[in-house]
Motif scaffolding. Structure first.
Motif, PDB file in Angstrom:
ATOM      1  N   ASP A   1       0.834  -1.202   0.000  1.00  0.00           N
ATOM      2  CA  ASP A   1       0.000   0.000   0.000  1.00  0.00           C
ATOM      3  C   ASP A   1       0.871   1.255   0.000  1.00  0.00           C
ATOM      4  OD1 ASP A   1       0.902   0.165   2.602  1.00  0.00           O
ATOM      5  OD2 ASP A   1      -1.039   0.627   3.458  1.00  0.00           O
ATOM      6  N   LYS A   2       0.231   2.410   0.042  1.00  0.00           N
ATOM      7  CA  LYS A   2       0.965   3.675  -0.081  1.00  0.00           C
ATOM      8  C   LYS A   2       1.931   3.917   1.066  1.00  0.00           C
ATOM      9  CE  LYS A   2      -2.905   6.374   1.685  1.00  0.00           C
ATOM     10  NZ  LYS A   2      -3.919   5.367   1.800  1.00  0.00           N
ATOM     11  N   SER A   3       1.636   3.404   2.263  1.00  0.00           N
ATOM     12  CA  SER A   3       2.585   3.609   3.366  1.00  0.00           C
ATOM     13  C   SER A   3       3.861   2.806   3.138  1.00  0.00           C
ATOM     14  CB  SER A   3       1.947   3.246   4.714  1.00  0.00           C
ATOM     15  OG  SER A   3       1.552   1.903   4.732  1.00  0.00           O
ATOM     16  N   GLN A   4       3.753   1.649   2.552  1.00  0.00           N
ATOM     17  CA  GLN A   4       4.949   0.870   2.243  1.00  0.00           C
ATOM     18  C   GLN A   4       5.755   1.558   1.140  1.00  0.00           C
ATOM     19  OE1 GLN A   4       4.375  -3.096   0.718  1.00  0.00           O
ATOM     20  NE2 GLN A   4       6.227  -3.800   1.728  1.00  0.00           N
ATOM     21  N   LEU A   5       5.082   2.100   0.156  1.00  0.00           N
ATOM     22  CA  LEU A   5       5.784   2.829  -0.894  1.00  0.00           C
ATOM     23  C   LEU A   5       6.463   4.089  -0.348  1.00  0.00           C
ATOM     24  CD1 LEU A   5       3.170   2.497  -3.769  1.00  0.00           C
ATOM     25  CD2 LEU A   5       5.255   1.169  -3.425  1.00  0.00           C
ATOM     26  N   ALA A   6       5.820   4.748   0.608  1.00  0.00           N
ATOM     27  CA  ALA A   6       6.441   5.921   1.243  1.00  0.00           C
ATOM     28  C   ALA A   6       7.682   5.503   2.025  1.00  0.00           C
ATOM     29  CB  ALA A   6       5.440   6.612   2.162  1.00  0.00           C
ATOM     30  N   ALA A   7       7.626   4.369   2.701  1.00  0.00           N
ATOM     31  CA  ALA A   7       8.791   3.881   3.442  1.00  0.00           C
ATOM     32  C   ALA A   7       9.936   3.540   2.484  1.00  0.00           C
ATOM     33  CB  ALA A   7       8.420   2.651   4.268  1.00  0.00           C
ATOM     34  N   ILE A   8       9.607   2.973   1.340  1.00  0.00           N
ATOM     35  CA  ILE A   8      10.637   2.675   0.342  1.00  0.00           C
ATOM     36  C   ILE A   8      11.274   3.962  -0.164  1.00  0.00           C
ATOM     37  CG2 ILE A   8      11.001   1.791  -2.001  1.00  0.00           C
ATOM     38  CD1 ILE A   8       8.831  -0.329  -1.326  1.00  0.00           C
ATOM     39  N   ALA A   9      10.450   4.965  -0.437  1.00  0.00           N
ATOM     40  CA  ALA A   9      10.974   6.248  -0.918  1.00  0.00           C
ATOM     41  C   ALA A   9      11.835   6.921   0.146  1.00  0.00           C
ATOM     42  CB  ALA A   9       9.823   7.162  -1.321  1.00  0.00           C
ATOM     43  N   LEU A  10      11.386   6.885   1.389  1.00  0.00           N
ATOM     44  CA  LEU A  10      12.171   7.495   2.467  1.00  0.00           C
ATOM     45  C   LEU A  10      13.498   6.789   2.676  1.00  0.00           C
ATOM     46  CD1 LEU A  10       9.469   8.281   5.163  1.00  0.00           C
ATOM     47  CD2 LEU A  10      10.945   9.920   4.006  1.00  0.00           C
ATOM     48  N   SER A  11      13.479   5.470   2.634  1.00  0.00           N
ATOM     49  CA  SER A  11      14.733   4.744   2.847  1.00  0.00           C
ATOM     50  C   SER A  11      15.672   4.915   1.658  1.00  0.00           C
ATOM     51  CB  SER A  11      14.473   3.262   3.117  1.00  0.00           C
ATOM     52  OG  SER A  11      13.857   2.662   2.004  1.00  0.00           O
ATOM     53  N   GLY A  12      15.117   5.099   0.474  1.00  0.00           N
ATOM     54  CA  GLY A  12      15.963   5.365  -0.687  1.00  0.00           C
ATOM     55  C   GLY A  12      16.605   6.740  -0.616  1.00  0.00           C
ATOM     56  N   ALA A  13      15.831   7.716  -0.137  1.00  0.00           N
ATOM     57  CA  ALA A  13      16.341   9.077  -0.025  1.00  0.00           C
ATOM     58  C   ALA A  13      17.299   9.232   1.154  1.00  0.00           C
ATOM     59  CB  ALA A  13      15.187  10.062   0.125  1.00  0.00           C
ATOM     60  N   ASN A  14      17.129   8.408   2.167  1.00  0.00           N
ATOM     61  CA  ASN A  14      17.960   8.466   3.372  1.00  0.00           C
ATOM     62  C   ASN A  14      18.647   7.128   3.580  1.00  0.00           C
ATOM     63  OD1 ASN A  14      17.055  11.152   4.291  1.00  0.00           O
ATOM     64  ND2 ASN A  14      15.083  10.120   4.405  1.00  0.00           N
ATOM     65  N   ALA A  15      19.432   6.702   2.601  1.00  0.00           N
ATOM     66  CA  ALA A  15      20.038   5.378   2.619  1.00  0.00           C
ATOM     67  C   ALA A  15      20.984   5.178   3.795  1.00  0.00           C
ATOM     68  CB  ALA A  15      20.779   5.116   1.314  1.00  0.00           C
ATOM     69  N   LYS A  16      21.457   6.265   4.390  1.00  0.00           N
ATOM     70  CA  LYS A  16      22.383   6.133   5.520  1.00  0.00           C
ATOM     71  C   LYS A  16      21.668   5.764   6.816  1.00  0.00           C
ATOM     72  CE  LYS A  16      25.645   9.484   3.699  1.00  0.00           C
ATOM     73  NZ  LYS A  16      26.288  10.790   3.900  1.00  0.00           N
ATOM     74  N   PHE A  17      20.342   5.976   6.863  1.00  0.00           N
ATOM     75  CA  PHE A  17      19.595   5.760   8.107  1.00  0.00           C
ATOM     76  C   PHE A  17      18.377   4.853   7.910  1.00  0.00           C
ATOM     77  CE2 PHE A  17      21.458  10.036   8.198  1.00  0.00           C
ATOM     78  CZ  PHE A  17      22.347   9.868   9.255  1.00  0.00           C
ATOM     79  N   PRO A  18      18.557   3.626   7.417  1.00  0.00           N
ATOM     80  CA  PRO A  18      17.386   2.766   7.203  1.00  0.00           C
ATOM     81  C   PRO A  18      16.712   2.360   8.516  1.00  0.00           C
ATOM     82  CG  PRO A  18      19.395   1.530   6.849  1.00  0.00           C
ATOM     83  CD  PRO A  18      19.793   2.967   7.018  1.00  0.00           C
TER      84      PRO A  18
END
Length: 98
Positions: free
Chosen positions: A20-37
């Motif tokens: 769902d959209k929350s999982q996609l948001a988490a993927i986008a956030l972790s991609g943008a902040n790869a240093k802090f998964p």
């Protein structure tokens, strides 16, 4: 503890939240902040726990006020109204685009 109910709740929420959209948001956030998964993981877990907690509290309060039959009828009417609105506005938008 009712283990059957625990398992049923887990499976239902897991399948509903998968993709769902929350999982996609988490993927986008972790991609943008790869240093802090770990921070992204803990933030998304905390948000899901809070949202689930609020749903359980509201559901419990509603169950004490309304009989289950009325709550189900209200939920069904709400979903039907949302479906009609989605269909209605989708038809209007597609006509205005053409």
């Amino acid at each position: 503890m009712d283990w059957h109910l625990l398992g049923l709740s887990f499976i239902t929420v897991f399948l509903a939240e998968l993709g769902d959209k929350s999982q996609l948001a988490a993927i986008a956030l972790s991609g943008a902040n790869a240093k802090f998964p770990r921070a992204v993981f803990l933030g998304t877990i905390a948000a899901l726990i809070l949202a689930s907690f609020l749903g359980v509290i509201v559901g419990e309060g509603t169950a004490q006020i309304l009989p289950a039959q009325y709550a189900k009828a209200i939920a069904a009417a709400g979903f039907a109204i949302m479906a009609v609105r989605l269909l209605w506005f989708s038809a209007e938008e597609s006509e205005s685009i053409e």
